[in-house]
Write a protein that holds these residues in place. Structure first.
Motif, PDB file in Angstrom:
ATOM      1  N   LEU A  69      11.422   5.127  42.458  1.00  0.00           N
ATOM      2  CA  LEU A  69      10.374   4.788  43.414  1.00  0.00           C
ATOM      3  C   LEU A  69       9.378   5.936  43.549  1.00  0.00           C
ATOM      4  O   LEU A  69       9.735   7.110  43.387  1.00  0.00           O
ATOM      5  CB  LEU A  69      11.003   4.461  44.762  1.00  0.00           C
ATOM      6  CG  LEU A  69      12.127   3.412  44.719  1.00  0.00           C
ATOM      7  CD1 LEU A  69      12.604   3.077  46.117  1.00  0.00           C
ATOM      8  CD2 LEU A  69      11.648   2.151  44.023  1.00  0.00           C
TER       9      LEU A  69
ATOM     10  N   SER B  37       8.087   8.184  45.479  1.00  0.00           N
ATOM     11  CA  SER B  37       8.099   9.030  46.689  1.00  0.00           C
ATOM     12  C   SER B  37       7.778  10.460  46.277  1.00  0.00           C
ATOM     13  O   SER B  37       8.533  11.092  45.558  1.00  0.00           O
ATOM     14  CB  SER B  37       9.458   8.960  47.391  1.00  0.00           C
ATOM     15  OG  SER B  37      10.511   9.350  46.530  1.00  0.00           O
TER      16      SER B  37
ATOM     17  N   ALA C  33      10.465   5.268  53.088  1.00  0.00           N
ATOM     18  CA  ALA C  33      10.935   4.217  52.188  1.00  0.00           C
ATOM     19  C   ALA C  33      12.342   3.771  52.548  1.00  0.00           C
ATOM     20  O   ALA C  33      12.653   2.572  52.568  1.00  0.00           O
ATOM     21  CB  ALA C  33      10.883   4.721  50.747  1.00  0.00           C
TER      22      ALA C  33
ATOM     23  N   MET D 222      10.077  -0.728  49.660  1.00  0.00           N
ATOM     24  CA  MET D 222      10.265   0.714  49.837  1.00  0.00           C
ATOM     25  C   MET D 222       9.079   1.498  49.258  1.00  0.00           C
ATOM     26  O   MET D 222       8.608   2.480  49.851  1.00  0.00           O
ATOM     27  CB  MET D 222      11.575   1.150  49.186  1.00  0.00           C
ATOM     28  CG  MET D 222      12.818   0.571  49.862  1.00  0.00           C
ATOM     29  SD  MET D 222      14.353   0.950  48.982  1.00  0.00           S
ATOM     30  CE  MET D 222      14.499   2.712  49.302  1.00  0.00           C
ATOM     31  N   SER D 223       8.592   1.066  48.099  1.00  0.00           N
ATOM     32  CA  SER D 223       7.442   1.734  47.487  1.00  0.00           C
ATOM     33  C   SER D 223       6.214   1.597  48.370  1.00  0.00           C
ATOM     34  O   SER D 223       5.411   2.534  48.510  1.00  0.00           O
ATOM     35  CB  SER D 223       7.162   1.148  46.108  1.00  0.00           C
ATOM     36  OG  SER D 223       8.258   1.338  45.247  1.00  0.00           O
TER      37      SER D 223
ATOM     38  N   ALA E 170       6.489   4.005  51.248  1.00  0.00           N
ATOM     39  CA  ALA E 170       6.203   5.374  50.807  1.00  0.00           C
ATOM     40  C   ALA E 170       4.706   5.580  50.619  1.00  0.00           C
ATOM     41  O   ALA E 170       4.134   6.595  51.040  1.00  0.00           O
ATOM     42  CB  ALA E 170       6.947   5.670  49.511  1.00  0.00           C
TER      43      ALA E 170
END
Length: 536
Positions: free
Chosen positions: A397, A399, A408, A425-426, A429
Motif C-alpha cells: 500500500l 503509505s 490506513a 486503506m490506500s 493514506a
C-alpha cells in the motif's frame, strides 16, 4: 574514427535498425518466438544514442563510446539488447587511448565477443555470439591495415556466418530462418562500413522460410522443465563480481536465456526467461540494489480441459485469511500498530531482504503491507514481485509515513475482499497529508534556503518548506502551512528526541489558531523525526 564519426555511426545504426526492424522481428524464433528482437535492438540503440546526445561535452572517441555503452546498458531491452550493449562496451574499452582504428576495431570485436561469451550462462552456437566471434576472427585475419578494410572483413565475415546459422541451430533450420540477433549485428557492422568507406554493403533480405530447403526439417525437442512464462530484466548497483557470479548461476537454475553484463564501471544488467519471476527478482535482491525492473509475460496457450471450464470455488463466508504487515520505527509507534492488529517489522534500517523475509513469515494467504516510507518505490516493487507465489497474495500500500500507515490501518476490514480492503486503506493514506519536524545535523542547501546545524526543519512529504533557528517555531509554522489547506484531525507522533513539552505546546497552538480541529498525540519513540504530523 573520432568522436564525431562514432556519433554518426550510432545514428546510422539507429536509422538502419528502424528500417530493418520488421525483417528482424520476423526472423525471431530463438530463444523465444515472440517477434521482438528487432524492436529490442532498436530500443537499446535508441537509449545508447540518447545517452551520447545528452553527453554534449563528450567529443573524443573514448568519451562518445563510453556514453553509448552506458546508455545501452541502462536501456537494454531483451536478450539481444543486452548483447548489443556489450558490443558497444567492447568499442568503449578499445578506444580508451585514442580513436577507433584498424587495430582498435580488431581489439573491440575480440573484447566484445569475450564479454558476451562470459555473460551467457549457456552459450549457444548458431546465434549472435557465433557471428560476433566470426566477425572478430575475420577482422584479426585481415592483412590490410586500414580501418575500412578491417571493417569490410568483419562485416563480410559476419554476413557469411549469419547465412550458416540455420545449419548450426535446429530451431532456426526447422523454421527456415537465420538468427534474428545476428542479423541485427550485421546491420551494425554494415553501418560501420558505410561510415568509413562511404558505401553500404548489399545484403539479401532474409525472409522466413528462405533457408528451409538448406536442410531437412527436423522436430524441435522441447525442454522437460517448466516452460518459461516471463522475461525478467533489471539493473543492479552496489554489488561485486562474486555476487554477480552467484546471480548468474542462480538465474541459470531458474530459467534460460540468462545474460548478466556490466558496463565496466559498476553498473550491471540481468536478463532471464523463467517460470518464476518472483524468484528471479529475489535472486537480484540478494546480489545488489535493483532498479528499472521489467517483467513481461510470454503469450501462452494452455490446453482446454475440465480444469479450465470448471468455475472457481465459491468464496467462503466470514473474515478472510488476511494479515497486515507494518514497518514501524520506535517502540511507541510499534505498539500502536500492534494494538491495531498489525504485525510489525521494526528492524532499523529496513532492507529489501528484511521486508521480504517478514512477508514470507506471515502465516496468512493475503498480506497487506504498510511500508511507511521505509524503502524507495523501486525496491518495494521488487519485494512485491518476489513475495508473490501460488499460495500468497501480497499487496503493498502507498503509505509514505507512519502517520499515513495509521490512517490506513484505521479503516482496515477483513470482511471485505482484499482489493476493496486495499483500496479503502490506500484512499485513507492518500487523504492524510503528512509532514515531519527535524533538527538539522549539518549545513545544507534546501529548496527554501540554507540551513545550519541545530536549525528546526519543517518538511511536507520529503521537501523542506520551513527553516527556523528555533525548533518550536519551525513546528508551529509547519502546522500553519499544513492546516492552512484545511483539516479536521491532526495526529502528532512524537519522536524519542522531541523537546520536553513540545507536544503540549503544539496542541495548544492548534487549539488557538484552528479551533475545532481535533488533536491526537502519541509517543512514537522514532529516531530522526522529532515529530511526524498527519492531517486528515
Amino acid at each position: 574514427m573520432d568522436g564525431a564519426a562514432l556519433r554518426l555511426w550510432s545514428r546510422l545504426c539507429l536509422d538502419d535498425l528502424e528500417q530493418r526492424r520488421a525483417e528482424i522481428n520476423a526472423l525471431n524464433v530463438f530463444p523465444v518466438a515472440d517477434a521482438d528482437t528487432g524492436t529490442n535492438l532498436l530500443a537499446t540503440m535508441r537509449a545508447a544514442v540518447r545517452a551520447a546526445d545528452a553527453a554534449q561535452a563528450a567529443v573524443r572517441a573514448d568519451q562518445v563510446a563510453a556514453a553509448l555503452a552506458r546508455g545501452a546498458i541502462a536501456g537494454a531491452r531483451g536478450n539481444s539488447g543486452i548483447i548489443l550493449s556489450q558490443v558497444l562496451r567492447g568499442i568503449a574499452e578499445a578506444t580508451t587511448e585514442g580513436p577507433l582504428t584498424a587495430t582498435t576495431l580488431r581489439a573491440a570485436l575480440r573484447r566484445a565477443a569475450a564479454l558476451v561469451r562470459e555473460a551467457l550462462s549457456v552459450p549457444v552456437e548458431g546465434t549472435i555470439l557465433t557471428v560476433l566471434e566470426c566477425a572478430a576472427d575475420c577482422a584479426s585475419a585481415c592483412v590490410e591495415d586500414t580501418l575500412a578494410e578491417v571493417a569490410v572483413a568483419a562485416a563480410d565475415g559476419a554476413a557469411k556466418a549469419l547465412g550458416e546459422t540455420p545449419s548450426q541451430l535446429g530451431v532456426l533450420r526447422a523454421a527456415g530462418v537465420v538468427d534474428a540477433g545476428a542479423r541485427g549485428l550485421v546491420v551494425l557492422l554494415d553501418a560501420l562500413v558505410a561510415v568509413v568507406l562511404g558505401e553500404t554493403p548489399t545484403r539479401p533480405e532474409y525472409l522466413p522460410g528462405e533457408f528451409a530447403a538448406a536442410a531437412e526439417a527436423e522436430q524441435v525437442v522441447e525442454s522437460d522443465g517448466e516452460a518459461p512464462h516471463f522475461e525478467v530484466m533489471y539493473q543492479l548497483d552496489d554489488t561485486d563480481l562474486a555476487r554477480i557470479t552467484r546471480l548468474r548461476e542462480r538465474l541459470a537454475e531458474l530459467g534460460d536465456s540468462v545474460v548478466v553484463v556490466g558496463d565496466g564501471s559498476g553498473n550491471w544488467s540481468a536478463h532471464v526467461h523463467c517460470a518464476d519471476a518472483g524468484a528471479a527478482v529475489e535472486a537480484g535482491l540478494a546480489a545488489g540494489v535493483l532498479h528499472d525492473i521489467r517483467i513481461e509475460s510470454f503469450a501462452i496457450t494452455a490446453p482446454v480441459g475440465r480444469d479450465h471450464l470448471d468455475p472457481p470455488p465459491p468464496r467462503e463466508e466470514g473474515p478472510a485469511d488476511r494479515g497486515v504487515l507494518a514497518v514501524a520505527a520506535g517502540s511507541g509507534a510499534a505498539a500502536l500498530f500492534e494494538a491495531a492488529g498489525a504485525v510489525v517489522l521494526g528492524a532499523h534500517p529496513v532492507t529489501s531482504a528484511a521486508l521480504l523475509t517478514a512477508i514470507r513469515r506471515m502465516p496468512h494467504r493475503e498480506v497487506l503491507v504498510l511500508p511507511n516510507g521505509a524503502l524507495p518505490a523501486h525496491e518495494l516493487v521488487a519485494v512485491g514481485v518476489a513475495a508473490r507465489d501460488a499460495h500468497r497474495d501480497v499487496l503493498l500500500l502507498p503509505s509514505g509515513s507512519m502517520v499515513q500507515g495509521l490512517a490506513a490501518l484505521a479503516v482496515h476490514d477483513r470482511g471485505r475482499i482484499a482489493v476493496d480492503d486495499a483500496f479503502a486503506m490506500s484512499e485513507a493514506a492518500a487523504a492524510t497529508r503528512w509532514g515531519s519536524l527535524r533538527a538539522a545535523s549539518h549545513r545544507a542547501l534546501t529548496m527554501v534556503g540554507t540551513c545550519e546545524p541545530g536549525d528546526g526543519l519543517g518538511l511536507v512529504g520529503h521537501d523542506v518548506v520551513v527553516i527556523d533557528r528555533d525548533v518550536r517555531g519551525a513546528a508551529q509554522t509547519l502546522l500553519d502551512r499544513m492546516l492552512g489547506l484545511g483539516g479536521e484531525l491532526v495526529t502528532l507522533l512524537m519522536g524519542a528526541d522531541a523537546p520536553a513539552g513540545l507536544a503540549q505546546e503544539l496542541s495548544a497552538h492548534i487549539a488557538r489558531s484552528f479551533p475545532g480541529v481535533e488533536v491526537t498525540v502519541y509517543p512514537g519513540g522514532q529516531q530522526g523525526d522529532l515529530a511526524q504530523i498527519g492531517v486528515e
